[in-house]
Design a protein around this motif. Structure first.
Motif, PDB file in Angstrom:
ATOM      1  N   ASP A 409       0.164   3.728   5.163  1.00  0.00           N
ATOM      2  CA  ASP A 409       1.550   3.540   4.720  1.00  0.00           C
ATOM      3  C   ASP A 409       2.563   3.722   5.851  1.00  0.00           C
ATOM      4  O   ASP A 409       3.774   3.707   5.613  1.00  0.00           O
ATOM      5  CB  ASP A 409       1.882   4.491   3.562  1.00  0.00           C
ATOM      6  N   ARG A 410       2.068   3.861   7.086  1.00  0.00           N
ATOM      7  CA  ARG A 410       2.980   4.077   8.219  1.00  0.00           C
ATOM      8  C   ARG A 410       3.250   2.799   9.016  1.00  0.00           C
ATOM      9  O   ARG A 410       3.882   2.856  10.086  1.00  0.00           O
ATOM     10  CB  ARG A 410       2.394   5.153   9.146  1.00  0.00           C
ATOM     11  N   SER A 423      -0.057  -4.150  11.227  1.00  0.00           N
ATOM     12  CA  SER A 423      -0.688  -3.786   9.947  1.00  0.00           C
ATOM     13  C   SER A 423      -2.080  -3.244  10.209  1.00  0.00           C
ATOM     14  O   SER A 423      -2.669  -3.475  11.263  1.00  0.00           O
ATOM     15  CB  SER A 423      -0.765  -5.003   9.013  1.00  0.00           C
ATOM     16  N   ASN A 425      -5.565  -0.720   8.102  1.00  0.00           N
ATOM     17  CA  ASN A 425      -6.013   0.346   7.200  1.00  0.00           C
ATOM     18  C   ASN A 425      -7.266   0.943   7.811  1.00  0.00           C
ATOM     19  O   ASN A 425      -8.393   0.583   7.465  1.00  0.00           O
ATOM     20  CB  ASN A 425      -6.297  -0.209   5.799  1.00  0.00           C
TER      21      ASN A 425
END
Length: 811
Positions: A409-410, A423, A425
């Motif tokens: 979420d950073r 982007s 994860n």
């Protein structure tokens, strides 16, 4: 709605993107319908051979070519004096402190084994090579310096006397509160690591055919270069001619890997000979030994690391000091080191970092771009550091990584060095990799194997790799649909064997709605291809501005077709759909027009076109995506580090357009009797955003990983103390075949890039990086019962054997 959410919704609508379409290039390549440089034949063709230095360091007292000029079949000979009179010194890319005094042929002295001294043009290659023996060179051999640590000493032999030092670039930065981080740490680790020099070995080495027409003052080149924009700008400057007097044709390249981005010496040598034989074609191609000895290598590295961590595995900060060996030239010196700032914290949320870097010259082959340029080095540093921390704390290496990842979420996430990741994860990526690998099961098996006397280890490398070129770069593309609906595409980005044609066909089929088989992609030709100073392929650039240029031009074509079709159907343009060569009204498939019919109308009936719609169906787009340009502006406020001086003369920051990521997990077994390492299982899970063609992505993934595995385990350059290259053939420079490669299991996650119109990220270089840390991590894990520390690669069996022997002798 965010752009990323929009892309996720639109992805379900794609018809051609994301499909493993068979490559359109394959039939031509497999049936030998190719145009590699060595395939080119001209009736007046002359062949070139180059005389190279047998010494690592020597003054040139005399270069006498009189006998060679009389050799039967010889037409021309050039030396450093010709280069000095007719060309400018080759400029440095990153170093600005020192003035270049390098020419394409040696002037005054030679600085490494393989340094070119003279070149001969003759009726065939054999004659040219024979004539080299007639060139009389008198040398005064000088002491050579091979070790970068020794090259830094005040009394070391100087590669360039006028510099007064062998240290040609220095960078430093101190981000966050490093001293505080070390004061608060529960543990501090200190290690020294070494990274050797290696390179890539394309199927066709650097090659060029040149012709000079004195009446026009024009140079024409057929060359397998990666960066035609750089070539156009650089050759114009070095030869003192305008860019419209340079005609560059790039057809099949035979693999680039960075080695073919800046072949200024080769291009200039052939240019000098072409000027001597006015109007005739002159061809040069490196033989394999020339390529290994002189085309360029990665920078070697010695690095001291200190890391501060808490007991739970949280890394508070780290320091590292690197010394980079860039060989005997300032052409590309300093670039590998400066690129460390780009990914200096990897995929981890570490805000306290101190970095010091020095670039050193030695009497070895100069550094040149190679597959990642500095990124393999920084991934090697950061991922070995993560391993050292986990060992010191007795924690599982996967646990340490999870503890330090940048949270999903950073994003967009600005690193301490000012690079803004788009982007990702990382926790999900690692979790999937561990699941696919069967990590917990392998940890159990590892203990069982140890009881049997087998040394099995598991290594992880989790990393981010910058891609899609810098956010500042642009590209050009032109799409033309003729009156029969057939499509011709020209672009400033040549295909290096990375399936550009197939990808372009799929993009046009998706956006314009044409059938892929109606698309023809022309090779680069500066007389008709749109190009910019940035044009070409490097740093996975095709996935960035190159694709954006194609998308931009395709959207212009589609808009024109939709407007015309809407006029014909007498409906609003929003109701028109186009796919597979046909246009129709949504919900009314009986109302259909072919693209051929629309194209015919737009060319043959201009008076009947809707108001404001011009005749013809051609579009050019030069630029990048608006979101990439915005990202550059945003990142510029944070970014620090070196600014590379491009041939345009303007600084180019090293922040990338996209930041794909990968996790490599490997299990190895080390034979304690021989030192031989066997890979038992190799898993890669990657995130390159959307995929235009998954099959092509998989092919590049396996190719890159194979190169990285080879670098980690066997290939590399070795010089003796006198600077003689001991690895100048494939007998000694150990390239693997597929027989030596393990089966690689791959999987993926997708976090689309908001900076790409298609949500894609680059990936051609990325998988080369992972093995450089994953494999030594695994070997060290296997040998942990013997308390062996691995501080260098490649992990050849003789080195591992000696480490095991030493450990056993110490009990």
């Amino acid at each position: 709605m965010s752009q990323q959410s929009q892309q996720e919704m639109e992805s379900t609508k794609t018809r051609w993107l994301g499909r493993s379409v068979r490559r359109f290039e394959d039939r031509r390549l497999l049936t030998a319908d190719t145009s590699f440089v060595d395939d080119l034949v001209f009736p007046d063709l002359l062949h070139v051979a180059v005389l190279r230095s047998p010494h690592a360091h020597a003054k040139l007292l005399r270069v006498d070519i009189s006998k060679a000029l009389k050799h039967p079949g010889v037409v021309a000979v050039v030396t450093g004096e010709d280069a000095r009179k007719l060309t400018k010194p080759i400029p440095a890319y990153a170093v600005s402190k020192f003035k270049s005094e390098e020419y394409c042929l040696a002037v005054g002295k030679v600085r490494y084994v393989g340094d070119p001294i003279a070149a001969v043009a003759a009726i065939d290659r054999e004659t040219a090579e024979d004539a080299l023996e007639d060139i009389d060179v008198e040398y005064e051999v000088l002491p050579a310096v091979i070790d970068p640590l020794k090259a830094m000493a005040q009394d070391a032999p100087l590669v360039f006397e006028s510099f007064g030092t062998n240290i040609v670039a220095q960078y430093s930065a101190d981000w966050g509160q490093v001293d505080k981080a070390f004061q608060e740490a529960d543990v501090v680790i200190k290690e020294r690591l070494y990274l050797h020099r290696y390179s890539s070995t394309p199927l066709e080495t650097v090659s060029v055919v040149a012709k000079y027409e004195p009446g026009e003052g024009q140079f024409t080149y057929w060359a397998n270069v990666q960066m035609p924009g750089h070539v156009m700008m650089a050759m114009s400057d070095l030869l003192g001619v305008s860019t419209n007097k340079i005609h560059l044709v790039v057809r099949d390249i035979g693999g680039g890997f960075g080695i073919k981005t800046r072949p200024w010496r080769v291009l200039l040598i052939v240019s000098l000979l072409a000027m001597k034989v006015k109007g005739r074609h002159v061809k040069y191609w490196e033989d394999r030994s020339e390529h290994l000895a002189s085309s360029g290598q990665t920078a070697g590295m010695v690095v001291d690391i200190e890391a501060a961590a808490k007991k739970d595995g949280k890394i508070l900060g780290f320091k590292f000091s690197d010394i980079n060996d860039d060989g005997a030239s300032i052409q590309y010196a300093g670039t590998y080191a400066s690129m460390h700032a780009t990914l200096i914290s990897g995929c981890y949320d570490i805000r306290n970092i101190k970095w010091e870097s020095r670039t050193v010259l030695t009497n070895t082959c100069p550094s040149m771009p190679n597959r990642g340029v500095g990124k393999p080095g920084i991934v090697y540093i950061v991922e070995r550091m993560a391993e050292f921390v986990s060992q010191k704390l007795g924690l599982d290496p996967a646990q340490v990584r999870m503890r330090n990842f940048i949270p999903p979420d950073r994003f967009p996430y600005a690193t301490v060095s000012g690079r803004v990741y788009d982007s990702g994860n990382y926790p999900l990526l690692l979790k999937k990799a561990l699941d696919v690998f069967g990590y917990e099961d392998w940890r159990r098996k590892q203990q069982e194997y140890l009881k049997q006397g087998r040394f099995v280890g598991i290594g992880i490398c989790s990393y981010v790799h910058g891609a899609s070129a810098t956010a500042k770069e642009i590209e050009g593309a032109t799409i033309k649909v003729d009156s029969k609906g057939n499509v011709v595409v020209t672009t400033g980005s040549p295909d290096m064997g990375t399936s550009h044609t197939t990808a372009i066909c799929q993009i046009l089929a998706e956006i314009v709605g044409v059938k892929p088989e109606t698309v023809k992609v022309l090779p680069f030709d500066s007389d008709y291809s749109p190009w910019t100073p940035y044009s070409g392929t490097h740093a996975n650039k095709f996935s960035g501005p190159d694709v954006e240029a194609i998308v931009g031009a395709a959207r212009k074509i589609r808009e024109k077709l939709v407007r015309l079709a809407a006029s014909k159907f007498q409906v609003d343009p929003s109701r028109v759909e186009i796919s597979d060569g046909n246009a129709w009204v949504t919900g009314s498939p009986e109302h259909t027009l072919t693209i051929q019919e629309l194209a015919k109308a737009i060319y043959q009936n201009p008076g009947l076109l809707p108001e404001g719609l011009e005749a013809g169906l051609e579009a050019t787009f030069i630029g990048n995506s608006p979101s990439a340009i915005d990202a550059f502006k945003y990142g510029h406020q944070f970014e620090v580090g070196a600014l590379h001086q491009l041939v345009t003369g303007s600084g180019s920051p090293t922040g990338y357009m996209t930041y794909p990521s990968s996790v490599h997990v490997v299990a190895v077994e080390v034979d304690a009797e021989t030192g031989e390492t066997t890979i038992l299982r190799y898993v890669i899970v990657h995130d390159v955003g959307r995929e235009i063609n998954p099959m092509i992505v998989q092919g590049q993934l396996h190719g890159g990983a194979s190169h990285g595995i080879s670098v980690a385990m066997r290939e590399g350059f070795v010089y003796d103390d006198n600077g003689q290259l001991l690895t100048s053939t494939f007998m000694d420079y150990l390239k693997p075949t597929m027989m030596e490669m393990p089966d690689i299991i791959d999987d993926k996650i997708e976090t689309p890039s908001p900076r790409s119109s298609l949500g894609i990220k680059g990936m051609g270089e990325g998988e080369t990086l992972g093995p450089l840390a994953a494999i030594p991590n695994a070997v060290e894990d296997a040998l942990r019962p013997l308390r062996i520390r691995i501080n260098r690669i490649p992990l050849r069996s003789e080195m591992i054997y000696q480490l095991i022997k030493g450990a056993k002798s110490e009990g």
